[in-house]
Design a protein around this motif. Structure first.
Motif, PDB file in Angstrom:
ATOM      1  N   PRO A   1      12.174  14.860  -4.274  1.00 48.45           N
ATOM      2  CA  PRO A   1      11.330  13.857  -4.940  1.00 48.45           C
ATOM      3  C   PRO A   1      11.968  12.610  -5.409  1.00 48.45           C
ATOM      4  O   PRO A   1      13.252  12.525  -5.630  1.00 48.45           O
ATOM      5  CB  PRO A   1      10.920  14.715  -6.103  1.00 48.45           C
ATOM      6  N   TRP A   2      11.261  11.489  -5.523  1.00 48.43           N
ATOM      7  CA  TRP A   2      11.756  10.253  -5.793  1.00 48.43           C
ATOM      8  C   TRP A   2      10.734   9.289  -6.337  1.00 48.43           C
ATOM      9  O   TRP A   2       9.544   9.410  -5.988  1.00 48.43           O
ATOM     10  CB  TRP A   2      12.387   9.560  -4.518  1.00 48.43           C
ATOM     11  N   GLN A   3      11.084   8.606  -7.312  1.00 50.36           N
ATOM     12  CA  GLN A   3      10.098   7.662  -8.016  1.00 50.36           C
ATOM     13  C   GLN A   3      10.921   6.161  -8.150  1.00 50.36           C
ATOM     14  O   GLN A   3      11.935   6.165  -8.112  1.00 50.36           O
ATOM     15  CB  GLN A   3       9.920   8.033  -9.452  1.00 50.36           C
ATOM     16  N   GLU A   4       9.820   5.053  -8.134  1.00 47.10           N
ATOM     17  CA  GLU A   4      10.446   3.926  -8.072  1.00 47.10           C
ATOM     18  C   GLU A   4      11.129   3.665  -9.301  1.00 47.10           C
ATOM     19  O   GLU A   4      11.122   4.184 -10.498  1.00 47.10           O
ATOM     20  CB  GLU A   4       8.910   2.872  -8.030  1.00 47.10           C
ATOM     21  N   GLY A   5      12.264   2.900  -8.982  1.00 44.38           N
ATOM     22  CA  GLY A   5      13.307   2.751 -10.166  1.00 44.38           C
ATOM     23  C   GLY A   5      14.310   3.682 -10.302  1.00 44.38           C
ATOM     24  O   GLY A   5      15.620   3.448 -10.830  1.00 44.38           O
ATOM     25  N   GLU A   6      14.095   5.146  -9.777  1.00 44.56           N
ATOM     26  CA  GLU A   6      15.295   5.809  -9.541  1.00 44.56           C
ATOM     27  C   GLU A   6      16.244   5.376  -8.578  1.00 44.56           C
ATOM     28  O   GLU A   6      16.087   4.578  -7.684  1.00 44.56           O
ATOM     29  CB  GLU A   6      14.650   7.333  -9.205  1.00 44.56           C
ATOM     30  N   PRO A   7      17.754   5.686  -8.776  1.00 48.62           N
ATOM     31  CA  PRO A   7      18.563   5.243  -7.918  1.00 48.62           C
ATOM     32  C   PRO A   7      18.361   6.046  -6.601  1.00 48.62           C
ATOM     33  O   PRO A   7      17.724   7.200  -6.606  1.00 48.62           O
ATOM     34  CB  PRO A   7      19.978   5.884  -8.365  1.00 48.62           C
ATOM     35  N   PRO A   8      18.718   5.437  -5.384  1.00 47.56           N
ATOM     36  CA  PRO A   8      18.422   5.970  -4.242  1.00 47.56           C
ATOM     37  C   PRO A   8      18.900   7.497  -3.976  1.00 47.56           C
ATOM     38  O   PRO A   8      20.240   7.451  -4.636  1.00 47.56           O
ATOM     39  CB  PRO A   8      19.189   5.014  -3.119  1.00 47.56           C
TER      40      PRO A   8
ATOM     41  N   PRO B   1       0.688  -1.217  -0.032  1.00 46.77           N
ATOM     42  CA  PRO B   1      -0.200  -0.018   0.012  1.00 46.77           C
ATOM     43  C   PRO B   1       0.686   1.213  -0.047  1.00 46.77           C
ATOM     44  O   PRO B   1       0.466   2.336  -0.723  1.00 46.77           O
ATOM     45  CB  PRO B   1      -0.888  -0.113   1.318  1.00 46.77           C
ATOM     46  N   PRO B   2       1.832   1.347   0.804  1.00 49.22           N
ATOM     47  CA  PRO B   2       2.729   2.768   0.654  1.00 49.22           C
ATOM     48  C   PRO B   2       3.308   3.063  -0.477  1.00 49.22           C
ATOM     49  O   PRO B   2       3.913   4.258  -0.568  1.00 49.22           O
ATOM     50  CB  PRO B   2       3.316   2.795   2.045  1.00 49.22           C
ATOM     51  N   ARG B   3       3.285   1.772  -1.169  1.00 49.97           N
ATOM     52  CA  ARG B   3       4.144   2.067  -2.192  1.00 49.97           C
ATOM     53  C   ARG B   3       3.851   1.878  -3.839  1.00 49.97           C
ATOM     54  O   ARG B   3       4.353   2.392  -4.716  1.00 49.97           O
ATOM     55  CB  ARG B   3       5.510   0.995  -2.340  1.00 49.97           C
ATOM     56  N   ARG B   4       2.454   1.965  -3.905  1.00 48.59           N
ATOM     57  CA  ARG B   4       1.771   1.381  -4.965  1.00 48.59           C
ATOM     58  C   ARG B   4       1.159   2.765  -5.872  1.00 48.59           C
ATOM     59  O   ARG B   4       0.737   2.486  -6.855  1.00 48.59           O
ATOM     60  CB  ARG B   4       0.641   0.423  -4.758  1.00 48.59           C
ATOM     61  N   ARG B   5       1.546   3.844  -5.078  1.00 51.90           N
ATOM     62  CA  ARG B   5       1.232   5.209  -5.899  1.00 51.90           C
ATOM     63  C   ARG B   5       2.215   6.246  -5.581  1.00 51.90           C
ATOM     64  O   ARG B   5       3.146   6.073  -4.823  1.00 51.90           O
ATOM     65  CB  ARG B   5      -0.130   5.614  -5.445  1.00 51.90           C
ATOM     66  N   THR B   6       2.524   6.962  -6.612  1.00 53.28           N
ATOM     67  CA  THR B   6       3.267   7.996  -6.403  1.00 53.28           C
ATOM     68  C   THR B   6       2.591   9.004  -5.554  1.00 53.28           C
ATOM     69  O   THR B   6       1.832   9.702  -5.964  1.00 53.28           O
ATOM     70  CB  THR B   6       3.930   8.668  -7.569  1.00 53.28           C
ATOM     71  N   TRP B   7       2.949   9.404  -4.473  1.00 56.59           N
ATOM     72  CA  TRP B   7       2.322  10.215  -3.551  1.00 56.59           C
ATOM     73  C   TRP B   7       2.592  11.691  -3.991  1.00 56.59           C
ATOM     74  O   TRP B   7       3.721  12.194  -4.310  1.00 56.59           O
ATOM     75  CB  TRP B   7       2.738  10.425  -2.052  1.00 56.59           C
ATOM     76  N   ASP B   8       1.455  12.788  -4.096  1.00 62.45           N
ATOM     77  CA  ASP B   8       1.854  13.975  -4.676  1.00 62.45           C
ATOM     78  C   ASP B   8       2.669  14.760  -3.371  1.00 62.45           C
ATOM     79  O   ASP B   8       3.546  15.507  -3.643  1.00 62.45           O
ATOM     80  CB  ASP B   8       0.644  14.589  -4.785  1.00 62.45           C
TER      81      ASP B   8
ATOM     82  N   CYS C   1      10.915   5.496   4.582  1.00 62.75           N
ATOM     83  CA  CYS C   1      10.370   6.568   4.411  1.00 62.75           C
ATOM     84  C   CYS C   1      11.076   7.333   3.144  1.00 62.75           C
ATOM     85  O   CYS C   1      10.639   7.927   2.527  1.00 62.75           O
ATOM     86  CB  CYS C   1      10.618   7.667   5.823  1.00 62.75           C
ATOM     87  N   LYS C   2      12.563   6.973   2.958  1.00 61.84           N
ATOM     88  CA  LYS C   2      13.059   7.428   1.870  1.00 61.84           C
ATOM     89  C   LYS C   2      12.788   6.745   0.451  1.00 61.84           C
ATOM     90  O   LYS C   2      12.961   7.110  -0.610  1.00 61.84           O
ATOM     91  CB  LYS C   2      14.583   7.345   1.840  1.00 61.84           C
ATOM     92  N   ARG C   3      12.190   5.551   0.583  1.00 59.35           N
ATOM     93  CA  ARG C   3      11.756   4.918  -0.379  1.00 59.35           C
ATOM     94  C   ARG C   3      10.175   4.925  -0.820  1.00 59.35           C
ATOM     95  O   ARG C   3       9.567   4.246  -1.785  1.00 59.35           O
ATOM     96  CB  ARG C   3      11.886   3.343  -0.022  1.00 59.35           C
ATOM     97  N   LEU C   4       9.544   5.822  -0.191  1.00 63.74           N
ATOM     98  CA  LEU C   4       8.198   6.228  -0.566  1.00 63.74           C
ATOM     99  C   LEU C   4       8.064   7.111  -1.961  1.00 63.74           C
ATOM    100  O   LEU C   4       8.836   8.203  -1.978  1.00 63.74           O
ATOM    101  CB  LEU C   4       7.541   7.161   0.741  1.00 63.74           C
TER     102      LEU C   4
END
Lengths: 205, 549
Positions: B273-280, B213-220, B241-244
């Motif tokens: 800002p951060w998106q899934e797939g981007e480097p940490p 749940p916390p990861r399946r959308r990109t939070w505005d 938190c940093k991976r949200l």
């Protein structure tokens, strides 16, 4: 399901204000127009838009061309707009008095918004009003009502009071302009259509 | 729709007939419907049906080239462009209603939050960081610049945040994600603008699968309250938190971090800002760390904004009881109500008040484990205040070692608090007061209400805590006036604790309904609920009827 606003019933009861803009479209003989409906808090409800081009522009007298364009555009916007405003406003610098006093028969109070001290035309009733500056309003203005100004108990009065207290008498016209730019671009000019016929406005959702 | 207008025949007769051969070209009129919070042109019901299923997957996107998609795209753009201007959103008589006008520094804070993708809001405690954040979220949603925000807060403050959201953003739908796992599953899926959860729940529900749940959308917006919680980069909650996935990252903290570079580094990794797939996010160190901190932080001290602050401001803090404390409370209430029922016609007001007192004591401290939601919050705030260089008074009507000043003194020992109670000899009292005044390292003074509630000059403190309430407005004012009095240099912030879903909250609700009672001046500082609530009110606190004689 709609997410309720606080005082939603009150907002609903006050109805919608319509802000009509008619602007040259950047090409001679072409105009664009918008009817922007907001609630008493200035929140957008509907935005209808259209444009017209008059070929052989040189055959028209300028005031006739502008008046005709305004009339046709306004009619097309009223036709497609899904709700009736409680109050209709236009800018005095853009629309001639005749639009509301002679060209159109309106069942809602309509007025042109002008600077303070602007004299009314024949058939208009002038009323001074203040567009509250705290919310971004411009201060002293004048409403040029088509026919008689609405009485105190009219629904348009309550709506007008809310808008003026929030500084939202003149500002929505700026947004309407921004909406037209969004639709048609900056002075993009009237589009060329395949059809030469006078096309009635068709709703587009 | 032509009922409200019609075209009149052209006045000059020449016009229409003469113009038609010139074939004016009128486009097809368009219209975009923009009302309500059907975000980005799609009603909530439709969006909810498009939620990904348990197997995961992205939100389905509309087809790229259909006419309907083009219209939808235009409607979206218009919905954003046609919003009222920012000044109108924030004005006290603008597009939105606000409980109170914003002082200038709060307007600046809100505007800064709106303008930035990342911000560390580090104002002094009591300056309204939460209010600024909620106001900014509310405006973002109305401007169509945000659909869903995730708020991660300490567990004990969930109730407080809910209350504040109801006051400052009442039309935004909030889903509080907490409680049993089965409940949390649908709470994550409920359509909402704000998702409110705790650090502990986030840790529990953050799975490795991208569809957790916390990861399946990109939070505005992802907002972290008490963001110093992620200061340890190796802590699991910090990494999570940093991976949200987020478009905006806001962090609220009252703890000054300038001198704690290690804490800063972890926090700054989150502030982007951060998106899934981007480097940490890359850790930042050295001078670059300080530069980045300066660029990302907005901090105002109380002294900076003094002229804008009221002389005294009161903050009601609603807290959730922890598990052990809740269990103790509910057992005691259950047994107490059964006892009252058993008394039948013999039940009298003193019996009810006895139960109320017992439950209030449990709201202070769990008798079995010593757990205390109020203490946890107080401890956090005192740590912040101490770091900021402030002093605080803490009032309790109890002095004993289990529920009152004695318990607080033991639990807050790391702050070396001073205690002022009626048990002290006069000379000892003077010594306590002198020590509190002279020594900067003595930040907290614990007082029993009877002994310390009136007559003392304690202007060194600018923060006052009512650890438990006695609902006597005059008595509370007298206690607050130990700090808020002539000679006070700083605005006084008063915190009043209330435990959610307890008799404290019920009493507060009843008394709010009896607004006149708040205005009465009562001389006696003793708990006088019997004077303020009718027998029906008091018995009604426990769902009982007063026995008729």
């Amino acid at each position: 399901m709609a997410i309720p606003f606080r005082d939603a019933a009150e907002l609903e009861r006050l109805g919608a204000a319509g802000f009509l803009r008619v602007r040259p479209d950047g090409v001679e003989g072409a105009w664009r127009a918008a009817l922007f409906l907001t609630n008493a808090r200035g929140e957008p409800l509907d935005f209808a838009y259209n444009r017209i081009r008059l070929p052989q522009r040189f055959l028209w007298r300028a005031p006739d061309a502008a008046a005709y364009a305004a009339r046709r555009l306004a009619a097309s916007l009223f036709e497609v707009c899904p709700r009736a405003p409680v109050l209709l406003l236009a800018l005095a610098q853009e629309t001639a008095p005749a639009l509301f006093t002679r060209e159109l028969d309106l069942a809602v109070p309509a007025a042109r918004l002008a600077g303070a001290g602007t004299p009314p035309a024949a058939g208009e009733d002038a009323e001074d009003v203040t567009d509250a500056e705290e919310g971004g309003g411009v201060g002293a203005l004048r409403l040029l009502w088509a026919g008689r100004a609405p009485p105190a108990e009219h629904a348009a009065r309550l709506l007008l009071l809310q808008l003026s207290q929030r500084g939202l008498l003149a500002e929505p016209f700026d947004r309407a302009e921004a909406g037209l730019v969004e639709v048609y671009g900056l002075l993009g000019g009237a589009g060329e259509g395949d059809d030469d016929e006078l096309v009635a406005g068709a709703p587009e959702r | 729709m032509t009922s409200w207008w019609r075209e009149r025949p052209s006045a000059d007769g020449l016009g229409q007939a003469a113009l038609l051969p010139l074939r004016p070209k009128l486009d097809a009129a368009g219209v975009a419907r923009l009302e309500g919070l059907a975000l980005f042109g799609e009603p909530w019901e439709q969006r909810r049906r498009r939620e990904p299923d348990e197997d995961g997957g992205e939100f389905p996107q509309p087809p790229a080239v259909s006419p309907g998609a083009l219209a939808e795209s235009l409607a979206r753009r218009l919905a954003a462009v046609l919003q009222p201007p920012l000044a109108s959103w924030l004005a006290s008589s603008g597009a939105l209603d606000w409980p109170h006008p914003f002082p200038a520094y709060q307007r600046d804070g809100i505007l800064t939050l709106l303008a930035r993708e990342a911000l560390l809001l580090a104002d002094d405690m009591g300056l309204g960081k939460s209010v600024q954040a909620l106001a900014a979220l509310r405006i973002l949603v109305h401007q169509r610049r945000a659909e869903a925000a995730l708020l991660v807060v300490p567990a004990g403050l969930i109730a407080q945040w809910r209350r504040m959201a109801r006051a400052w953003a009442p039309e935004l739908r909030l889903s509080a994600v907490h409680g049993a796992p089965a409940d949390r599953a649908w709470q994550w899926r409920a359509p909402a603008h704000l998702y409110l959860t705790s650090y502990d729940t986030l840790r529990a529900d953050f799975g490795e699968h991208p569809s957790s749940p916390p990861r399946r959308r990109t939070w505005d917006v992802v907002l972290l309250d008490e963001a110093q919680r992620i200061k340890n980069p190796d802590a699991e909650v910090s990494r999570l938190c940093k991976r949200l996935p987020r478009r905006r990252a806001w962090a609220l903290t009252g703890t000054p971090l300038e001198n704690r570079l290690d804490d800063l580094a972890s926090l700054l990794e989150f502030l982007a800002p951060w998106q899934e797939g981007e480097p940490p996010p890359r850790p930042v160190a050295g001078m670059a760390l300080l530069a980045r901190h300066a660029a990302l932080q907005l901090r105002r001290k109380k002294t900076d904004v003094l002229p804008q602050l009221p002389p005294k401001q009161v903050v009601e803090v609603t807290l959730e009881l922890g598990p052990a404390q809740r269990a103790s409370y509910e057992r005691a209430e259950r047994e107490g109500v059964a006892w009252l029922r058993g008394l039948g016609a013999a039940a009298e007001l003193p019996h009810v008040l006895e139960l109320v007192t017992r439950l209030k004591q449990i709201c202070n401290f769990c008798p079995a484990t010593g757990e205390s939601a109020k203490l946890a919050d107080l401890d956090d705030r005192l740590e912040t205040l101490a770091a900021e260089g402030h002093k605080a008074l803490v009032f309790s009507q109890y002095v004993d070692e289990r529920f009152g000043v004695g318990a607080l003194r033991r639990a807050l020992a790391r702050f070396r608090p001073l205690a002022y109670t009626g048990e002290l000899a006069p000379a000892e009292r003077e010594e306590v007061l002198a020590t509190f005044a002279r020594h900067d390292d003595r930040r907290a003074l614990l007082l029993s209400l009877r002994a310390g509630g009136h007559g003392l000059n304690l202007q060194q403190a600018s923060y006052v805590f009512h650890f438990d309430r006695w609902w006597n407005p005059a008595a509370e004012r007298q206690a607050e006036d130990r700090a808020h009095r002539l000679g006070q240099q700083a605005p006084v912030t008063v915190y009043k604790y209330l435990c959610a879903a307890t008799v404290e909250e019920r009493i507060d609700a009843v008394l709010r309904g009896k607004q006149a009672l708040f205005d009465q001046v009562v001389d006696d500082v003793s708990l006088d609920l019997a004077g303020q609530l009718t027998p029906a009110d008091l018995f009604g606190l426990f769902g009982l009827e007063p026995p008729y004689r």
